[in-house]
Design a protein around this motif. Sequence first.
Motif, PDB file in Angstrom:
ATOM      1  N   GLN A 146       2.270   2.735  -8.940  1.00  0.00           N
ATOM      2  CA  GLN A 146       1.682   1.430  -9.293  1.00  0.00           C
ATOM      3  C   GLN A 146       0.961   0.787  -8.103  1.00  0.00           C
ATOM      4  OE1 GLN A 146       1.770   0.446 -12.493  1.00  0.00           O
ATOM      5  NE2 GLN A 146       2.857   2.387 -12.807  1.00  0.00           N
ATOM      6  N   LEU A 147       1.178   1.329  -6.902  1.00  0.00           N
ATOM      7  CA  LEU A 147       0.656   0.671  -5.696  1.00  0.00           C
ATOM      8  C   LEU A 147      -0.776   1.106  -5.378  1.00  0.00           C
ATOM      9  CD1 LEU A 147       3.684   1.111  -3.265  1.00  0.00           C
ATOM     10  CD2 LEU A 147       2.908  -1.027  -4.308  1.00  0.00           C
ATOM     11  N   PRO A 148      -1.568   0.214  -4.778  1.00  0.00           N
ATOM     12  CA  PRO A 148      -2.871   0.634  -4.260  1.00  0.00           C
ATOM     13  C   PRO A 148      -2.703   1.746  -3.213  1.00  0.00           C
ATOM     14  CG  PRO A 148      -2.635  -1.764  -4.165  1.00  0.00           C
ATOM     15  CD  PRO A 148      -1.291  -1.213  -4.541  1.00  0.00           C
ATOM     16  N   THR A 167       0.850  -1.193   0.000  1.00  0.00           N
ATOM     17  CA  THR A 167       0.000   0.000   0.000  1.00  0.00           C
ATOM     18  C   THR A 167       0.890   1.248   0.000  1.00  0.00           C
ATOM     19  OG1 THR A 167      -1.540  -1.254   1.389  1.00  0.00           O
ATOM     20  CG2 THR A 167      -1.975   1.084   1.165  1.00  0.00           C
ATOM     21  N   ARG A 168       0.465   2.253  -0.753  1.00  0.00           N
ATOM     22  CA  ARG A 168       1.271   3.456  -0.958  1.00  0.00           C
ATOM     23  C   ARG A 168       1.322   4.351   0.293  1.00  0.00           C
ATOM     24  NH1 ARG A 168      -1.028   7.137  -5.548  1.00  0.00           N
ATOM     25  NH2 ARG A 168      -1.281   5.084  -6.527  1.00  0.00           N
ATOM     26  N   THR A 169       2.248   4.043   1.192  1.00  0.00           N
ATOM     27  CA  THR A 169       2.405   4.826   2.431  1.00  0.00           C
ATOM     28  C   THR A 169       3.895   5.046   2.681  1.00  0.00           C
ATOM     29  OG1 THR A 169       2.662   2.900   3.856  1.00  0.00           O
ATOM     30  CG2 THR A 169       0.406   3.626   3.439  1.00  0.00           C
ATOM     31  N   ASN A 170       4.174   5.844   3.711  1.00  0.00           N
ATOM     32  CA  ASN A 170       5.578   6.099   4.064  1.00  0.00           C
ATOM     33  C   ASN A 170       6.295   4.814   4.466  1.00  0.00           C
ATOM     34  OD1 ASN A 170       5.324   8.798   3.566  1.00  0.00           O
ATOM     35  ND2 ASN A 170       4.785   9.309   5.683  1.00  0.00           N
ATOM     36  N   MET A 171       5.577   3.909   5.150  1.00  0.00           N
ATOM     37  CA  MET A 171       6.232   2.662   5.564  1.00  0.00           C
ATOM     38  C   MET A 171       6.659   1.845   4.347  1.00  0.00           C
ATOM     39  SD  MET A 171       4.963  -0.523   7.885  1.00  0.00           S
ATOM     40  CE  MET A 171       4.846   0.321   9.440  1.00  0.00           C
ATOM     41  N   ARG A 172       5.770   1.742   3.390  1.00  0.00           N
ATOM     42  CA  ARG A 172       6.100   0.980   2.181  1.00  0.00           C
ATOM     43  C   ARG A 172       7.279   1.633   1.447  1.00  0.00           C
ATOM     44  NH1 ARG A 172       5.293  -4.070  -0.392  1.00  0.00           N
ATOM     45  NH2 ARG A 172       6.082  -3.721  -2.468  1.00  0.00           N
ATOM     46  N   LEU A 173       7.273   2.961   1.394  1.00  0.00           N
ATOM     47  CA  LEU A 173       8.363   3.683   0.728  1.00  0.00           C
ATOM     48  C   LEU A 173       9.698   3.411   1.428  1.00  0.00           C
ATOM     49  CD1 LEU A 173       9.147   5.783  -1.447  1.00  0.00           C
ATOM     50  CD2 LEU A 173       8.699   7.564   0.250  1.00  0.00           C
ATOM     51  N   ALA A 174       9.656   3.354   2.769  1.00  0.00           N
ATOM     52  CA  ALA A 174      10.885   3.069   3.519  1.00  0.00           C
ATOM     53  C   ALA A 174      11.380   1.649   3.260  1.00  0.00           C
ATOM     54  CB  ALA A 174      10.628   3.266   5.022  1.00  0.00           C
ATOM     55  N   TYR A 179      10.683  -0.183   0.457  1.00  0.00           N
ATOM     56  CA  TYR A 179      11.000  -0.375  -0.971  1.00  0.00           C
ATOM     57  C   TYR A 179      11.242   0.990  -1.625  1.00  0.00           C
ATOM     58  CZ  TYR A 179       9.139  -5.108  -0.369  1.00  0.00           C
ATOM     59  OH  TYR A 179       8.914  -6.401   0.056  1.00  0.00           O
ATOM     60  N   PRO A 180      12.375   1.652  -1.311  1.00  0.00           N
ATOM     61  CA  PRO A 180      12.584   3.027  -1.791  1.00  0.00           C
ATOM     62  C   PRO A 180      12.654   3.160  -3.313  1.00  0.00           C
ATOM     63  CG  PRO A 180      14.500   2.214  -0.517  1.00  0.00           C
ATOM     64  CD  PRO A 180      13.440   1.184  -0.414  1.00  0.00           C
ATOM     65  N   ALA A 181      13.038   2.092  -4.009  1.00  0.00           N
ATOM     66  CA  ALA A 181      13.212   2.220  -5.465  1.00  0.00           C
ATOM     67  C   ALA A 181      11.935   1.909  -6.242  1.00  0.00           C
ATOM     68  CB  ALA A 181      14.324   1.274  -5.924  1.00  0.00           C
ATOM     69  N   GLU A 182      10.902   1.543  -5.548  1.00  0.00           N
ATOM     70  CA  GLU A 182       9.668   1.100  -6.204  1.00  0.00           C
ATOM     71  C   GLU A 182       8.905   2.281  -6.825  1.00  0.00           C
ATOM     72  OE1 GLU A 182       6.696  -2.125  -4.391  1.00  0.00           O
ATOM     73  OE2 GLU A 182       6.734  -0.255  -3.292  1.00  0.00           O
TER      74      GLU A 182
END
Length: 249
Positions: free
Chosen positions: A220-222, A204-211, A213-216
């Motif tokens: 494209q994310l929900p 899910t497109r949040t700060n945790m996910r970004l942390a 998977y920084p290169a993603e």
Amino acid sequence: MDIDPTKYDPPSGLLDERVILITGASDGIGKALAIACARLGAHVILHGRNTTKLEAVYDAIVALESAQRPSIAVLDLATADASAYQTLAQSIESEFGRLDGLVHNASILGQRLSIEQYDAGEWQRVIHVNLTAAFAMTQVLLPLLRTAADPSIVFTSSGVGRVGKAFWGAYAVSKFGTEALSQILANEHEHSELRVNCINPGPTRTNMRLAAYPAEDRDQLPTPDDVLPTYLYLLGPDSRGVTGQSLDA
Ligand code: NDP
């Protein structure tokens, strides 16, 4: 279960008069869920550690047409002691006299390192915030949940809370523990109205996910809004009798 929770289309007024506490409501999925619950009629208790961020969510809810004014509960899960949890329970009791929904959503990611390299202090912090704090909060709020007519507890797990994967360290262990805590509570309350379930929101497109998977490619994310139907299903009356499950959002 006749309904597919991931496709649940909540009717307006689904959560009318329900008092719902959401941990980690200042950002990400918790923030989106808080706003959605308020839109569906709930009185939302916004939990978090950052007053400024919580006030921004409060303002967003107050700006909604005919939403109930939320409450704010500031409590840092890393440092809260027994008396802080007691104070939280007492204030909910004196204001509402019951709790209809409790969503354990707050979590931290911790280090993405091998077990061999994992810092012991960080390990304790992650297990504490993600798992032990949820235990402590649940314990103190159970009497208020049992006072409600149709109470629901929702825990938040993860894919790595079901299958262990390299470099997910304490986060994955905390989520395995969360699944266990949810199942134990569900089993302990199987003869009561209280239902207890776990949700894996998925990427899910949040700060945790970004942390993590920084290169993603974030686009494209929900979004957090995309994963809410399962949460809303479990919080409203249509999931009555559904307990001890671990669902994907
Ligand atoms: P975010 O990092 O966007 O939000 C986490 C929330 O938890 C924030 O409100 C944060 O507060 C709060 N929080 C963190 N530490 C504390 C603390 N010590 N005391 C109080 N509040 C705290 O995460 P997501 O929205 O992505 O995650 C929500 C849940 O979903 C988590 O349980 C996560 O493990 C799970 N999940 C998420 C996935 C994803 O892809 N996003 C995938 C699988 C599971 P603050 O705003 O102050 O930082």
